[in-house]
Design an enzyme around this catalytic site. Structure first.
Site, PDB file in Angstrom:
ATOM      1  CD  GLU A  39      31.173  39.997  31.717  1.00 37.22           C
ATOM      2  OE1 GLU A  39      32.107  40.653  30.770  1.00 37.22           O
ATOM      3  OE2 GLU A  39      30.497  39.423  30.974  1.00 37.22           O
ATOM      4  NE  ARG A 273      43.905  45.333  29.057  1.00 31.21           N
ATOM      5  CZ  ARG A 273      42.937  45.221  29.303  1.00 31.21           C
ATOM      6  NH1 ARG A 273      41.707  46.033  29.625  1.00 31.21           N
ATOM      7  NH2 ARG A 273      42.647  43.717  29.705  1.00 31.21           N
ATOM      8  CE  LYS A 283      37.447  39.646  33.348  1.00 29.17           C
ATOM      9  NZ  LYS A 283      36.096  39.917  33.551  1.00 29.17           N
TER      10      LYS A 283
HETATM   11  P1  ATP Z   1      38.089  40.915  29.178  1.00 29.98           P
HETATM   12  O1  ATP Z   1      39.591  40.349  28.600  1.00 29.98           O
HETATM   13  O2  ATP Z   1      37.330  39.704  29.451  1.00 29.98           O
HETATM   14  O3  ATP Z   1      37.577  42.243  28.895  1.00 29.98           O
HETATM   15  P2  ATP Z   1      39.552  42.440  31.463  1.00 29.98           P
HETATM   16  O4  ATP Z   1      40.823  41.539  31.926  1.00 29.98           O
HETATM   17  O5  ATP Z   1      39.576  43.246  30.751  1.00 29.98           O
HETATM   18  O6  ATP Z   1      38.659  41.001  30.733  1.00 29.98           O
HETATM   19  P3  ATP Z   1      37.247  43.329  32.952  1.00 29.98           P
HETATM   20  O7  ATP Z   1      36.232  42.350  33.697  1.00 29.98           O
HETATM   21  O8  ATP Z   1      36.707  43.825  31.646  1.00 29.98           O
HETATM   22  O9  ATP Z   1      38.638  42.442  32.799  1.00 29.98           O
HETATM   23  O10 ATP Z   1      37.730  44.530  33.868  1.00 29.98           O
HETATM   24  C1  ATP Z   1      37.147  45.048  34.806  1.00 29.98           C
HETATM   25  C2  ATP Z   1      37.963  46.244  35.130  1.00 29.98           C
HETATM   26  O11 ATP Z   1      39.495  46.346  35.517  1.00 29.98           O
HETATM   27  C3  ATP Z   1      37.604  47.122  33.981  1.00 29.98           C
HETATM   28  O12 ATP Z   1      37.298  48.615  34.586  1.00 29.98           O
HETATM   29  C4  ATP Z   1      39.028  47.419  33.247  1.00 29.98           C
HETATM   30  O13 ATP Z   1      39.399  48.749  32.861  1.00 29.98           O
HETATM   31  C5  ATP Z   1      40.220  47.043  34.481  1.00 29.98           C
HETATM   32  N1  ATP Z   1      41.187  46.235  33.859  1.00 29.98           N
HETATM   33  C6  ATP Z   1      41.259  45.212  33.220  1.00 29.98           C
HETATM   34  N2  ATP Z   1      42.390  44.835  32.936  1.00 29.98           N
HETATM   35  C7  ATP Z   1      43.132  45.740  33.185  1.00 29.98           C
HETATM   36  C8  ATP Z   1      44.740  46.150  32.955  1.00 29.98           C
HETATM   37  N3  ATP Z   1      45.735  45.056  32.260  1.00 29.98           N
HETATM   38  N4  ATP Z   1      45.264  47.038  33.390  1.00 29.98           N
HETATM   39  C9  ATP Z   1      44.464  48.054  34.107  1.00 29.98           C
HETATM   40  N5  ATP Z   1      43.178  47.951  34.287  1.00 29.98           N
HETATM   41  C10 ATP Z   1      42.516  46.780  33.833  1.00 29.98           C
HETATM   42 MG    MG Z   2      38.023  44.435  29.400  1.00 35.30          MG
END
Ligand code: ATP
Ligand code: MG
Length: 573
Positions: A39, A273, A283
Site C-alpha cells: 500500500e 512475518r 509501516k
Molecule cells: P501496515 O502496518 O500499514 O499494515 P505493513 O508493514 O504490514 O504495513 P503492507 O503494505 O500492509 O505493509 O504490506 C505489503 C505486503 O508486505 C503484505 O503482503 C504483507 O504481507 C507484507 N509484509 C509486511 N510486513 C511484513 C513483515 N514484517 N514480514 C513479512 N512480510 C511483510
Molecule cells: Mg500490513
C-alpha cells in the site's frame, strides 16, 4: 548486478514451493503468477523484502512472473511519493517487474460491477448501521469460564433483508454521492453466527469523500481490503497470493469473494512475518516514529526501512544474504538483529576499502622527527581484495591519535601508549612515549610526546623487540575534518512492542541512539562519494552520507567490527 534469483537458499525448497509444485503437477494451475501488493502509504522496510523476495523468486524459479500491484484503495494516507520510493527500493534489491505494474485503483469500476453482481445474487446489502453499531452487532470473542475463547453469534442488522432492487438503487446512489460519509455501507451477506468474525457480513464499501492521489474525486465510495484484494488477485490471474500470517483468518473470506464472484481461483498462502529484535517492522509503527519526530525521516540510518538501511551502508547483497538465512517458517518468530549485522560485516569485509580516521583526537608529537619532513607510507586498500590496490599515506611529526589510546596511568593489560611504553603506529614506525602535556587549569591532557625509532618503518622491529599494541593515526597537517554519526539500536529492549500496560512503546525510543562526533580522516576520504563504504581501522565500517559537503565528509557508522553473532550462534547451538 548479480542475479538475485541465484542467491543460495532461494533454490532450497520450503512449504510454499512444495504447494506450488503440487499445484502445477495436479493441473490446478498451468503456470505461476505471484504479486507483491504494497500500500503506498509509507516506505518499504526489511519485513517487506521477505515478502517480495519470496514472490519474485518463486515466480522466477517456476518460470512465471510477479506483478507489482499498488494496493491503493484507501486514499487518506496514500501518495505518489510513496509509489516512487517503493519502486526505487524494490529495484535497489535487484528486482524488475517490467510491464507488470498495476494499481488496484484501476479496478474501481470492475470492483463496483462485482459488487453489483453480489447484490443481484442476494449476497450483499446496503446497511444503514453506523460503524460502531456494526461492530457491536458483530459481537466479539470472549473467554468462557474455562478460559476457552467463545464467539457467541452476532445479531443481524435490521437492513439485512432489504430487497435486491432497493439495494441496487441505494448502492448506485451511494456512488452518486447522495449520502453523507459514514451513513451507509455495502456489506457481504454471509453468516452473522460464523465462528470467524471476519465472515460476519464484512463491510465491502464505505462512503468517504477523499481525493485519491490517482483517480482524484471520481469516487466517493471506496472498497475495503478484504473485498478488493482477492478480486484484484483474480483479475490479474494470480495463482499464488503469498502474504503474511495476519491474513490467515481472512482466507475464508478471500475464497468466499472469489467463489461468489465466479472469478479466477487465486490461492492465498501465508508465511510468518519477519520480526527483528530491537526494532519494529510495520509501516504504521514506523510512520509514528517519523511523524512524532523521533527519527530524522523514513531514511534515518537507524530505521529498518530499505532507504534507512541503504543510507546506513547496507548493500543489496548483505540484505539478500540475510534473507537467504532466515528461512520461511509458518509460525511467527523473532530474528536477532545481530544476524543482520553479521551479514553486513561479511559483505563489507570483502568490498570496503580500509582507511584510518580518528574520532576522539589527541595530538601525538614525535620529538625526534626531522622538522618539515613528510614521508609517504604504503598501505593496502583491502587485504581481502588485491584488485583494490594500494595507497600512500602522509606521515609527519605531528599526528592525531585516539584519546583512548593513551593512559596516564595504564589499567591492567593495557598495551597502548603510556609513559615509557612503545606501540606500533599502523603502516609506520614504532614509537615510545616520553611524556605528555596537561592543561593545568582543567587537568585535560592536550598532547602526548614520544620518539620514533627510524629503523622500524613499516612496523618491523629489527631487534625482535616485543611491541604488543598497534594504533591508528592520521597526520595532523594532512588530515581532513570529518563528521561521524554513531548509532545504537533505536530501542533499548529486544522486543519494543512488549511494554508494561500504560506505557506507550514509542516513548521507549533511545533518544541517545544517535551520536555525532567530529574527527579527522586520512586525505583519501576527501574524495569519497555518497554511498562509498570504508572500514575505518579499529572503529568499524562507515558509509559516506549524502549530507556531506565539499571538504566536510559525513560518515555513518554502518556497523562496528566486533561480531556478536558468532557468540549468539554458539549459545543457540
Ligand atoms: P501496515 O502496518 O500499514 O499494515 P505493513 O508493514 O504490514 O504495513 P503492507 O503494505 O500492509 O505493509 O504490506 C505489503 C505486503 O508486505 C503484505 O503482503 C504483507 O504481507 C507484507 N509484509 C509486511 N510486513 C511484513 C513483515 N514484517 N514480514 C513479512 N512480510 C511483510
Ligand atoms: Mg500490513
Amino acid at each position: 548486478m548479480s542475479d538475485p534469483a541465484a542467491a543460495p537458499a532461494e533454490g532450497a525448497s520450503d512449504f510454499i514451493r512444495e504447494f506450488v509444485k503440487e499445484d502445477l503437477a495436479s493441473g490446478r494451475y498451468a503456470s505461476v503468477r505471484t504479486r507483491f501488493p504494497p500500500e503506498p502509504n509509507g516506505w518499504l522496510h526489511i519485513g517487506h523484502t521477505k515478502a517480495f523476495n519470496l514472490s519474485f523468486s518463486v515466480a522466477r524459479e517456476f518460470g512465471g512472473s510477479c506483478n507489482l500491484r499498488f494496493d491503493d484503495t484507501n486514499p487518506e494516507k496514500e501518495d505518489q511519493s510513496y509509489v516512487d520510493a517503493i519502486k526505487r527500493d524494490i529495484r535497489w534489491l535487484g528486482y524488475e517487474w517490467g510491464e507488470n505494474e498495476f494499481y488496484a485503483s484501476d479496478y474501481f469500476e470492475k470492483l463496483y460491477q462485482y459488487a453489483v453482481m453480489l447484490i443481484r445474487k442476494g449476497k450483499a446489502y446496503v446497511d444503514d448501521l453506523s460503524d460502531e453499531q456494526i461492530r457491536e452487532y458483530r459481537g466479539t470473542a470472549v473467554p468462557d469460564r474455562n478460559n476457552i475463547t467463545m464467539t457467541p453469534p452476532g445479531r443481524d442488522s435490521p437492513w439485512r433483508d432489504r430487497g435486491v432492487e432497493e439495494n441496487l438503487d441505494l448502492f448506485a446512489r451511494m456512488r452518486e454521492g447522495e449520502f453523507p460519509d459514514g451513513s451507509r455501507t455495502l456489506r457481504a451477506r454471509i453468516d452473522m453466527a460464523h465462528p470467524n468474525l471476519n465472515m460476519r457480513d464484512p463491510v465491502m464499501y464505505r462512503i468517504k469523500r477523499e481525493t485519491h492521489y490517482r483517480v482524484g474525486d471520481a469516487w466517493c465510495i471506496y472498497p475495503m481490503y478484504d473485498f478488493q484484494h482477492p478480486l484484484s488477485d483474480a483479475m490479474e490471474g494470480i495463482t499464488h497470493s503469498l502474504c503474511s500470517l495476519e491474513f490467515e483468518n481472512h482466507r475464508p473470506l478471500y475464497d468466499w469473494f472469489i467463489r461468489e464472484c465466479e472469478a479466477f481461483p487465486s490461492r492465498q498462502i501465508e508465511f510468518a512475518r519477519l520480526n527483528i529484535t530491537y526494532t519494529v517492522l510495520s509501516k504504521r509503527w514506523l510512520q509514528r516514529l517519523v511523524s512524532e519526530g523521533l527519527v530524522d525521516g523514513w531514511d534515518d540510518p537507524r530505521m529498518p526501512t530499505l532507504s534507512g538501511l541503504r543510507r546506513r551502508g547496507y548493500t543489496p547483497e548483505a540484505v539478500r544474504d540475510f534473507l537467504s538465512r532466515i528461512g520461511l517458517a509458518k509460525t511467527n518468530s523473532m530474528v536477532e538483529i545481530q544476524l543482520l549485522e553479521h551479514c553486513l560485516r561479511e559483505d563489507l569485509n570483502k568490498r570496503a576499502r580500509r582507511a584510518m580516521a580518528v574520532l576522539k583526537p589527541l595530538r601525538l608529537i614525535i620529538e625526534n622527527w626531522p622538522a618539515g619532513t613528510v614521508e609517504q607510507l604504503d598501505a593496502v586498500n583491502n587485504p581481502e581484495d588485491e584488485s583494490a590496490g594500494t595507497r600512500r599515506i602522509p606521515f609527519s611529526g605531528e599526528l592525531w591519535i585516539e584519546r583512548d589510546d593513551f593512559a596516564e596511568v595504564p589499567p591492567p593489560k593495557y598495551f597502548r601508549l603510556f609513559p615509557g611504553n612503545s606501540v606500533r603506529l599502523r603502516y609506520g614506525y614504532i614509537v615510545t612515549c616520553t611524556g605528555f602535556d596537561k592543561d593545568p587549569a582543567t587537568g585535560e591532557i592536550t598532547a602526548v610526546r614520544c620518539t620514533h625509532d627510524p629503523d622500524t618503518r613499516g612496523g618491523n622491529a629489527p631487534d625482535n623487540r616485543k611491541v604488543k599494541g598497534t594504533i591508528h593515526w592520521v597526520s595532523a597537517a594532512h588530515a581532513v575534518p570529518i563528521e561521524a554519526r554513531l548509532f545504537e539500536h533505536l530501542f533499548p529492549n529486544e522486543r519494543p512492542m512488549e511494554v508494561p500496560a500504560g506505557v506507550d512503546w514509542v516513548s521507549t525510543v533511545d533518544r541517545g541512539s544517535k551520536q555525532v562526533v567530529g574527527g579527522w580522516g586520512e586525505p583519501c576520504l576527501a574524495d569519497a562519494a555518497a554511498g562509498d563504504s570504508f572500514q575505518f581501522e579499529r572503529l568499524g565500517y562507515f558509509c559516506l552520507d549524502p549530507d556531506s559537503r565539499p571538504g566536510k565528509p559525513v560518515f555513518n557508522r554502518s556497523v562496528s567490527l566486533r561480531d556478536s553473532w558468532a557468540k549468539i550462534e554458539r549459545k543457540q547451538a
